[in-house]
Design a protein around this motif. Sequence first.
Motif, PDB file in Angstrom:
ATOM      1  N   LEU A  39       0.835  -1.205   0.000  1.00  0.00           N
ATOM      2  CA  LEU A  39       0.000   0.000   0.000  1.00  0.00           C
ATOM      3  C   LEU A  39       0.867   1.251   0.000  1.00  0.00           C
ATOM      4  CD1 LEU A  39      -2.617  -1.207   2.622  1.00  0.00           C
ATOM      5  CD2 LEU A  39      -2.798  -1.237   0.135  1.00  0.00           C
ATOM      6  N   LEU A  40       1.979   1.179  -0.700  1.00  0.00           N
ATOM      7  CA  LEU A  40       2.932   2.276  -0.681  1.00  0.00           C
ATOM      8  C   LEU A  40       2.887   3.130  -1.943  1.00  0.00           C
ATOM      9  CD1 LEU A  40       5.913   0.230   0.770  1.00  0.00           C
ATOM     10  CD2 LEU A  40       4.376   1.753   2.004  1.00  0.00           C
ATOM     11  N   GLY A  41       1.829   3.014  -2.726  1.00  0.00           N
ATOM     12  CA  GLY A  41       1.731   3.796  -3.954  1.00  0.00           C
ATOM     13  C   GLY A  41       2.789   3.381  -4.952  1.00  0.00           C
ATOM     14  N   ASN A  42       3.509   4.338  -5.498  1.00  0.00           N
ATOM     15  CA  ASN A  42       4.552   4.034  -6.482  1.00  0.00           C
ATOM     16  C   ASN A  42       5.907   3.762  -5.848  1.00  0.00           C
ATOM     17  OD1 ASN A  42       2.863   4.229  -8.686  1.00  0.00           O
ATOM     18  ND2 ASN A  42       3.165   6.424  -8.882  1.00  0.00           N
ATOM     19  N   LYS A  43       5.943   3.704  -4.525  1.00  0.00           N
ATOM     20  CA  LYS A  43       7.215   3.441  -3.855  1.00  0.00           C
ATOM     21  C   LYS A  43       7.453   1.942  -3.773  1.00  0.00           C
ATOM     22  CE  LYS A  43       7.017   7.623  -1.115  1.00  0.00           C
ATOM     23  NZ  LYS A  43       7.049   8.184   0.221  1.00  0.00           N
ATOM     24  N   LEU A  44       8.692   1.569  -3.517  1.00  0.00           N
ATOM     25  CA  LEU A  44       9.012   0.158  -3.399  1.00  0.00           C
ATOM     26  C   LEU A  44       8.703  -0.318  -1.993  1.00  0.00           C
ATOM     27  CD1 LEU A  44      12.091  -0.194  -1.830  1.00  0.00           C
ATOM     28  CD2 LEU A  44      12.641   1.108  -3.868  1.00  0.00           C
ATOM     29  N   PRO A  45       8.553  -1.570  -1.752  1.00  0.00           N
ATOM     30  CA  PRO A  45       8.459  -2.693  -2.688  1.00  0.00           C
ATOM     31  C   PRO A  45       7.078  -2.794  -3.333  1.00  0.00           C
ATOM     32  CG  PRO A  45       8.297  -3.485  -0.446  1.00  0.00           C
ATOM     33  CD  PRO A  45       8.527  -2.006  -0.356  1.00  0.00           C
ATOM     34  N   ASP A  46       6.976  -3.667  -4.335  1.00  0.00           N
ATOM     35  CA  ASP A  46       5.725  -3.808  -5.077  1.00  0.00           C
ATOM     36  C   ASP A  46       4.752  -4.793  -4.430  1.00  0.00           C
ATOM     37  OD1 ASP A  46       6.359  -2.064  -7.336  1.00  0.00           O
ATOM     38  OD2 ASP A  46       7.891  -3.557  -7.793  1.00  0.00           O
ATOM     39  N   TYR A  47       5.270  -5.915  -3.959  1.00  0.00           N
ATOM     40  CA  TYR A  47       4.435  -6.962  -3.355  1.00  0.00           C
ATOM     41  C   TYR A  47       5.061  -7.436  -2.054  1.00  0.00           C
ATOM     42  CZ  TYR A  47       1.021  -7.682  -7.037  1.00  0.00           C
ATOM     43  OH  TYR A  47      -0.036  -7.517  -7.895  1.00  0.00           O
ATOM     44  N   GLY A  48       4.231  -7.978  -1.180  1.00  0.00           N
ATOM     45  CA  GLY A  48       4.737  -8.494   0.075  1.00  0.00           C
ATOM     46  C   GLY A  48       3.801  -9.508   0.686  1.00  0.00           C
ATOM     47  N   THR A  49       4.349 -10.328   1.574  1.00  0.00           N
ATOM     48  CA  THR A  49       3.558 -11.292   2.326  1.00  0.00           C
ATOM     49  C   THR A  49       4.237 -11.523   3.669  1.00  0.00           C
ATOM     50  OG1 THR A  49       2.384 -13.403   2.215  1.00  0.00           O
ATOM     51  CG2 THR A  49       4.644 -13.400   1.407  1.00  0.00           C
ATOM     52  N   ILE A  50       3.500 -12.103   4.583  1.00  0.00           N
ATOM     53  CA  ILE A  50       3.992 -12.387   5.933  1.00  0.00           C
ATOM     54  C   ILE A  50       4.137 -13.895   6.078  1.00  0.00           C
ATOM     55  CG2 ILE A  50       3.442 -12.219   8.401  1.00  0.00           C
ATOM     56  CD1 ILE A  50       1.772  -9.710   7.638  1.00  0.00           C
ATOM     57  N   GLY A  51       5.139 -14.296   6.840  1.00  0.00           N
ATOM     58  CA  GLY A  51       5.342 -15.721   7.069  1.00  0.00           C
ATOM     59  C   GLY A  51       6.530 -15.962   7.972  1.00  0.00           C
ATOM     60  N   ASN A  52       7.052 -17.160   7.886  1.00  0.00           N
ATOM     61  CA  ASN A  52       8.210 -17.552   8.685  1.00  0.00           C
ATOM     62  C   ASN A  52       9.342 -17.956   7.756  1.00  0.00           C
ATOM     63  OD1 ASN A  52       7.119 -17.286  11.406  1.00  0.00           O
ATOM     64  ND2 ASN A  52       5.733 -18.909  10.755  1.00  0.00           N
ATOM     65  N   PHE A  53      10.511 -17.386   8.022  1.00  0.00           N
ATOM     66  CA  PHE A  53      11.695 -17.613   7.196  1.00  0.00           C
ATOM     67  C   PHE A  53      12.699 -18.474   7.939  1.00  0.00           C
ATOM     68  CE2 PHE A  53      16.059 -16.071   6.283  1.00  0.00           C
ATOM     69  CZ  PHE A  53      16.162 -16.496   4.971  1.00  0.00           C
ATOM     70  N   THR A  54      13.192 -19.468   7.254  1.00  0.00           N
ATOM     71  CA  THR A  54      14.360 -20.219   7.695  1.00  0.00           C
ATOM     72  C   THR A  54      15.269 -20.284   6.480  1.00  0.00           C
ATOM     73  OG1 THR A  54      13.322 -22.323   7.114  1.00  0.00           O
ATOM     74  CG2 THR A  54      13.126 -21.613   9.403  1.00  0.00           C
ATOM     75  N   GLN A  55      16.470 -20.702   6.665  1.00  0.00           N
ATOM     76  CA  GLN A  55      17.442 -20.677   5.567  1.00  0.00           C
ATOM     77  C   GLN A  55      16.869 -21.301   4.290  1.00  0.00           C
ATOM     78  OE1 GLN A  55      21.136 -22.618   6.471  1.00  0.00           O
ATOM     79  NE2 GLN A  55      22.167 -21.639   4.778  1.00  0.00           N
ATOM     80  N   TRP A  56      16.673 -20.475   3.266  1.00  0.00           N
ATOM     81  CA  TRP A  56      16.210 -20.855   1.925  1.00  0.00           C
ATOM     82  C   TRP A  56      14.767 -21.333   1.871  1.00  0.00           C
ATOM     83  CZ3 TRP A  56      18.995 -18.804  -1.668  1.00  0.00           C
ATOM     84  CH2 TRP A  56      20.345 -18.586  -1.418  1.00  0.00           C
TER      85      TRP A  56
END
Length: 117
Positions: A39-56
């Motif tokens: 929801l940042l208009g023309n600013k970056l980033p374009d897409y996003g999601t929430i989750g849990n990150f582990t190596q790769w």
Amino acid sequence: MFREIVKDVYIGKSQLGIWVNGKRVPKETLVKDIALPTLLGNKLPDYGTIGNFTQWEFEVNPGGNHKLFITGIPKKTYDLDLYRLKGRLWSSYYEDDKRGYLFQVLPYDVKHLETET
């Protein structure tokens, strides 16, 4: 910056294994199928999601501890720091014939998105 194009990029270009509902999604899954426009208009980033990150690996989960962002950038950008977000834990970059795509994972508690420069 390139929201209309980023939505149709294969998530496999990120080099992350992406999981949704306990199942690994095919690399040909589109960004728009696992992430939402920011929801940042023309600013970056374009897409996003929430989750849990582990190596790769990134498991999409609205209650997760991390955010995955995808940003489209002009081809042959020599200074990726213009697009790299402060506080990132992981990133990868892919470039096709027309533009580049920067994938970044940040901790969920990062509130203000700022670039390196």
